[in-house]
Each structure stands twice: as C-alpha cells, then as structure tokens.
Enzyme design. Structure first.
Site, PDB file in Angstrom:
ATOM      1  N   HIS A  85      -0.472   4.406   7.258  1.00 38.97           N
ATOM      2  CA  HIS A  85      -0.019   4.894   6.186  1.00 38.97           C
ATOM      3  C   HIS A  85       0.532   6.362   6.286  1.00 38.97           C
ATOM      4  CE1 HIS A  85      -2.380   1.579   4.788  1.00 38.97           C
ATOM      5  NE2 HIS A  85      -1.571   1.285   4.018  1.00 38.97           N
ATOM      6  N   SER A 118       0.841  -1.236  -0.046  1.00 41.28           N
ATOM      7  CA  SER A 118       0.159  -0.008   0.060  1.00 41.28           C
ATOM      8  C   SER A 118       0.862   1.331   0.148  1.00 41.28           C
ATOM      9  CB  SER A 118      -0.922  -0.034   0.975  1.00 41.28           C
ATOM     10  OG  SER A 118      -0.202  -0.116   2.447  1.00 41.28           O
ATOM     11  N   ASP A 149      -3.652   7.660   7.880  1.00 38.13           N
ATOM     12  CA  ASP A 149      -4.499   6.565   8.597  1.00 38.13           C
ATOM     13  C   ASP A 149      -3.629   5.777   9.348  1.00 38.13           C
ATOM     14  OD1 ASP A 149      -3.517   4.602   7.158  1.00 38.13           O
ATOM     15  OD2 ASP A 149      -5.243   4.290   5.778  1.00 38.13           O
TER      16      ASP A 149
END
Ligand SMILES: *[C@@H]1O[C@H](CO)[C@@H](O)[C@H](O)[C@H]1NC(C)=O
Ligand SMILES: *[C@@H]1O[C@H](CO)[C@@H](O)[C@H](O)[C@H]1NC(C)=O
Ligand SMILES: *[C@@H]1O[C@H](CO)[C@@H](O)[C@H](O)[C@H]1NC(C)=O
Ligand SMILES: *[C@@H]1O[C@H](CO)[C@@H](O)[C@H](O)[C@H]1NC(C)=O
Length: 371
Positions: free
Chosen positions: A336, A42, A333
């Site tokens: 991340h 991610s 978040d």
C-alpha cells in the site's frame, strides 16, 4: 414541476426530526450537491473491515497505521489518508464514512463500501472480506434507505448526480500467486481477466440501473513491483515485469475497452480512468523526481523490500521495522502507498490531464451537473 419540488421539500423538512435520529443529513439537497460512493479493495477501504469477522491480515486498525495524519489507526492501510479521502477533500465533501461504521452517517454525502482484500471474484479471500458483489448489495440497501428517507425522486437525483469510484482487481491476480494456486493451469490469462472484468462490469451496470452515471477507476499498477510480490511470490526475481504485471496489463486493456463499450451502450454513462500503472512506475523508477527517497522498499514491514506483511506486529509474523519518515517512501507497507503517494494518485485522478486520466477527470465528473 416547481410546485412539486417545493412540496417534496416541505414534506422533507417536516420529517427532519425523524430523519436526523436515523443519522441522515439534510434533505432538499442543494442543486450542486454531488455525493461520492466508493467501492473496492484496501486502496479505498476506510475501515469497513474493522466491523467484519476477519483476521488481522485484512485489517489495519492498530498502530502504526494512520498515525501520521489521524494520530490513531482507523482501518486505513496507510500512514495517513487514502485516495478517497483526498478526492472527498477536493470535492468539498467530508471524509466519507465506511458503510459498516455504526456511528453517525450523512449518506447524502455518499458512503464507502470498500473492503481490504476484496476482489471482483467471490473466491478472492472468500469469507474474509466483502467481495464486490456484496458491496453492491450494501449499496442497494442504502439506496432503499435513501428512497424511504428522501423520497424516490430526491434519492434518484442524488444517485444520478453522484460519482462512483471503484478500485478492484489487484487481489484477484495477486492472491492466486501468493498462494501458488494452480488456477492459471485451468484458465488462460485472457480467460481469467475476462472473469474479473465481467464481474466488475456486472456491478457497474447494476449501479447504472440504480441511477449511477459517473464512474472513476484507477487502473492496476505493475503488480510485480509491489514489495509483497518481490518478497513472497515464488520465482519472482524482484523485477517489475513478470507474470503478475503481464496480467495487470491485460486487465488494464480490457478495462479501457469495456468502459468504451459501456459508454456507447448506456445513455449518459461517463467515466474516468487514471493510469496508475504509469504513475506508480514513474515513482518507483524516479522517486526523487516526485519528492520521495525510496521507491522500492516499504516503510513498514520486514524481510526483503519489507515485503512480508507484518506491519504493526499483529499478523502471523510479529517482527516489523518502521521507517522514520513515511513521506520519504512510495510504499507504506508491503502492498500500500504512503499517504504522500496516495495524495499524488488522488491529484492525478482529480485533475490529471489526458495523458494520465481520461476521457474525463474526476473534477469534470463532479462539476458535470447535467448528465
Ligand atoms: C463473480 O465471480 C464468481 C467467481 O468467483 C462467481 O461465482 C460470481 O457469481 C460472479 N459474479 C458476480 C456478479 O460477482
Ligand atoms: C508451486 O506449485 C507448483 C505446482 O503447482 C510446484 O511445482 C512448486 O514447487 C510450488 N512452488 C512453491 C514455492 O511452493
Ligand atoms: C519527512 O519527509 C518529507 C519528504 O522528504 C519532508 O518534507 C518532511 O519534512 C520530513 N519530516 C520530518 C519530520 O523529518
Ligand atoms: C502528462 O502531461 C503533463 C502536462 O503536459 C506532464 O507534466 C506529465 O509529465 C505527463 N505525464 C505523463 C505520464 O506522460
């Protein structure tokens, strides 16, 4: 030689019409053209998971993701750009499109194969993400497409000059912990790290066989400091140095060693590792020094450290809080970085000095036309 080249370019121009409807860019690439290929998780996924059959835990294609830069959500796990976006900007390339994006592709600039949640081990979020080996298979498909469209010689040259960046490993360690899995009763930490690194090594060697020579890696961060680890992992007391961080340290040591080994064994192989472990630790410990107000708590989420993965309210937990200004936060978040933190990571990968990035930085790899 010159004659052959002109001949190939002529053929290429001749077929431009055909090629442009396949969505490929110009042929006869300028000598200095360096493409960017992106693999991993991610931190690097620009939206591939929008196009796979998965659950919202591994997707970021809803608000407030992306809003501070793109004004809409793109699938990037950030309030704005992610690390590969900045690297593409620094290299004067456009943003590199996700490989699975159905629209227009200029594969001559590269492609992004990364998938949020992915690991080097097939078991990591199996069935929900594109694991690293499947990303490699997508790359191989692209390679045959390029060979067909550009001719073998031009395609080979493109792959040879390109830079390959890979961010992988965090999920392989974090997932067993968040699931309280018993895997670490079957393997010693060293054995487990070995599996992750050998899977990664296999992928690097396969890319090398296809012509890849220049590789860039962020190493793993102190994983126990991620808001998700602090909030969710049984037994985590909130401190940064526990079992997960210990695994990250082992992984980082093994990664450095294997890349040195590959450099000795593979002719023309060059690499860059950026010490994101240190870069992130410094920002968590001294956020003000780097222009942040908050280094521990995430901007978007709920619960302790906003570590519960609920940003956007589309996952199993629907409640979430969003900070006013994501640029004040190191973490956007639960797992991340914010766009601003991503920019700082990318700057260190691009032009970091030897104490953070080495033996080359990405700028040097992009400028090196003679590998
Ligand atoms: C990687 O790891 C898994 C175990 O999760 C294994 O099944 C797979 O074949 C390995 N190799 C590669 C190249 O991914
Ligand atoms: C985690 O698993 C172990 C056994 O594998 C168990 O003893 C422990 O209670 C579990 N912890 C949580 C929080 O589920
Ligand atoms: C958000 O925070 C950053 C960093 O502190 C600051 O430069 C920027 O002006 C802030 N933006 C707004 C809209 O307040
Ligand atoms: C690395 O060196 C640069 C320039 O000498 C310095 O500004 C920076 O703080 C150093 N970073 C680390 C992590 O030591």
């Amino acid at each position: 030689m010159m004659g052959l080249r002109l001949h190939l370019c002529f053929l290429a121009l001749f077929s431009t019409f055909l090629i442009s409807i396949h969505g490929l860019g110009p042929l006869c690439l300028p000598e200095e053209h360096v493409a960017l290929f992106i693999f991993g998780d991610s931190l690097f996924d620009a939206g591939n998971n929008n196009y796979i059959n998965t659950i919202t835990d591994y997707q970021a294609n809803y608000e407030p993701y992306g809003e501070n830069f793109f004004k809409y959500s793109t699938g990037r796990f950030s309030d704005g750009r992610i690390i590969p976006d900045f690297i593409a900007e620094f290299a004067n390339l456009p943003f590199i499109t996700p490989y699975l994006h159905p629209g227009y592709h200029r594969y001559t600039d590269g492609a992004n194969f990364a998938s949020a949640g992915a690991g080097a081990l097939a078991e990591t979020h199996q069935g929900m993400v594109i694991d690293l080996k499947s990303q490699l298979n997508n790359f191989k498909n692209l390679e045959s497409l390029l060979s067909k469209e550009l001719g073998d010689a031009e395609a080979k040259k493109l792959l040879f000059r390109a830079v390959y960046i890979i961010s992988v490993g965090s999920n392989d360690y974090v997932v067993p912990f968040t699931r309280n899995s018993s895997i670490f009763q079957s393997y010693t930490p060293e054995e487990y790290v070995d599996m992750v690194i050998s899977n990664l090594t296999f992928v690097i060697e396969e890319i090398y066989k296809k012509g890849g020579r220049k590789f860039g890696f962020p190493n793993l961060s102190p994983l126990d400091c991620l808001p998700l680890a602090r909030a969710l992992i049984p037994g985590n007391t909130g401190a940064c140095k526990q079992e997960l961080t210990a695994l990250a340290i082992l992984h980082n040591k093994a990664l450095s060693e294997v890349l040195q080994k590959l450099e000795n064994e593979l002719n023309g192989f060059k690499y860059s590792i950026t010490d994101t472990y240190t870069i992130l630790s410094e920002r968590i410990n001294s956020p003000l020094k780097y222009g942040f107000k908050e280094g521990n708590i995430a901007c978007c989420g709920i619960g302790p450290y906003k570590g519960i993965n609920s940003c956007g309210g589309k996952r199993s937990v629907k409640e979430y809080e969003l900070c006013e200004n994501a640029s004040e936060y190191v973490f956007f978040d639960t797992g991340h970085p914010s766009e601003k933190a991503n920019q700082q990571f990318a700057e260190q990968m691009w032009s970091g000095t030897l104490n953070v990035t080495g033996p080359y930085n990405l700028k040097e790899l992009f400028e090196d036309k003679w590998v």
